[in-house]
Design an enzyme around this catalytic site. Sequence first.
Site, PDB file in Angstrom:
ATOM      1  N   GLU A 194       0.819  -1.213   0.000  1.00  0.00           N
ATOM      2  CA  GLU A 194       0.000   0.000   0.000  1.00  0.00           C
ATOM      3  C   GLU A 194       0.854   1.265   0.000  1.00  0.00           C
ATOM      4  OE1 GLU A 194      -2.836  -0.646   3.116  1.00  0.00           O
ATOM      5  OE2 GLU A 194      -3.879  -2.145   1.891  1.00  0.00           O
TER       6      GLU A 194
ATOM      7  N   SER B 189      18.752  -8.180  -9.663  1.00  0.00           N
ATOM      8  CA  SER B 189      17.596  -8.363 -10.547  1.00  0.00           C
ATOM      9  C   SER B 189      17.781  -9.392 -11.662  1.00  0.00           C
ATOM     10  CB  SER B 189      17.189  -7.032 -11.183  1.00  0.00           C
ATOM     11  OG  SER B 189      16.869  -6.099 -10.194  1.00  0.00           O
TER      12      SER B 189
ATOM     13  N   HIS C  82       2.574  -9.957  -9.720  1.00  0.00           N
ATOM     14  CA  HIS C  82       4.015 -10.221  -9.802  1.00  0.00           C
ATOM     15  C   HIS C  82       4.785  -9.182  -8.981  1.00  0.00           C
ATOM     16  CE1 HIS C  82       8.018 -10.979 -11.242  1.00  0.00           C
ATOM     17  NE2 HIS C  82       8.106  -9.713 -11.626  1.00  0.00           N
ATOM     18  N   SER C  83       4.435  -7.917  -9.182  1.00  0.00           N
ATOM     19  CA  SER C  83       5.075  -6.814  -8.447  1.00  0.00           C
ATOM     20  C   SER C  83       4.112  -5.641  -8.495  1.00  0.00           C
ATOM     21  CB  SER C  83       6.410  -6.427  -9.097  1.00  0.00           C
ATOM     22  OG  SER C  83       6.160  -5.765 -10.332  1.00  0.00           O
TER      23      SER C  83
END
Length: 422
Positions: A100, A186, A313-314
């Site tokens: 959030e 990443s 996913h993200s």
Amino acid sequence: MALSKNVCVLFKRCFQNKLSFKYLSTHSQPPIFPGAKAEWTQKLEFTGTHSYSPLPIYQVLDQQGQIIDASEDPKLNSNILEKMYKDMTLLNVLDKILYESQRQGRISFYMTNYGEEAAHIGSAAALTTNDVVYGQYREVGVLLWRGFTLPELMNQCYGNAEDKGKGRQMPVHYGSKNLNFVTISSPLTTQMPQAAGAAYALKGKNRVVICYFGEGAASEGDAHAALNFAATLDCPVIFFCRNNGYAISTPANEQYRGDGIGGRGPGYGINTLRVDGNDPLAVYNATRKAKEYAITESKPVLIEAMTYRVGHHSTSDDSSAYRSKEEVDHWSTNQNPVNRFRMYLQNNNLWNDELEKKWLAEARKNVISAFEEAEKRPKPNWSEMFKDVYETMPDYLVKQMESMQKHVEQYKEHYPVKNYSK
Ligand SMILES: Cc1ncc(C[n+]2csc(CCOP(=O)(O)OP(=O)(O)O)c2C)c(N)n1
């Protein structure tokens, strides 16, 4: 050497037995090719998916939190069980608040762990902090289990001056030298051959390396390199695949056509176990056994934990664009690993509604206070971006840093300098 010796023995025997070469039919002798140990066959038949039954999925708990076969009960003590549950639920609290906060633009990026709580905590609980972890990015439960603190976690997500990574990487790219958790990066799958190498270095030292990766990452070339190196170099590494059904929008049935990731293990000569990744006790047993085997035999193990990525996913993804609400609801309600573990604890009088209420309030309070503290802290000094590129800064980088210094001095009103440490 051994091969030519065998052939000589064969020739000698033929002569001794006065056999002529025309009776020396190859099929009466087992094949001696150096590349594979196998039998001859006269059946012209391709080996395919029909030749194997898929690997079974090892379970301890049923959906109602009952132990199915008492002999598989790991008999963990109540403190461990309680910590497992608390860390699983803490993950949920963290995810909600950080997700959030990203939506409000307070941090730049976030990835949740919903649905994979049991895979993180079950595997982490079976290891010690002395064992080395290489992660992908969706394994923060492992760090929590090892004692990564909420302030450390929040400092990384905020990239503030307290972040050990000096705010250089995106949020969720955690690392901890003390906790033997190698910093996340990443590019998918690059950690896999590195984990094999680390395990090679740790051979005979009573330590194991665990390397987490997703089923999507397993399609990268590095996964092949890692599995084959680990097998041929006898590295004590546990490859732990989180098969959650999706790699962003790519469903597993577009990712591969074989028997998941576990199905590949025997092809590399790696002992493999497929486990119900939503059952923390099954994951615990699997990882414990894998560690024992990896250390005593000095060999790799592959664990494929079957689970489901309940969250997007993200924060850069909206998964409703490629999967139905019903599908997600099914996994977050009927097959929820946290609910299942809670039922197990309640069945054994180790948890109840009152404890739940108290714990969740405490967890929320701790997460929010760490979050607010991290938000208030300044960012690292801008000069940090020139440091640690090399161990000692080369002259040309020193020059760039000095010219940046002058530039920021001259145009400071155009930069948010007040947000950065002096
Ligand atoms: C080498 C590389 N290719 C592509 C990406 C972009 N990317 C980031 S995450 C991801 C999907 C990975 O899926 P999976 O391994 O199944 O893990 P999950 O996100 O489901 O946990 C992709 C394609 C990347 N980070 N690195």
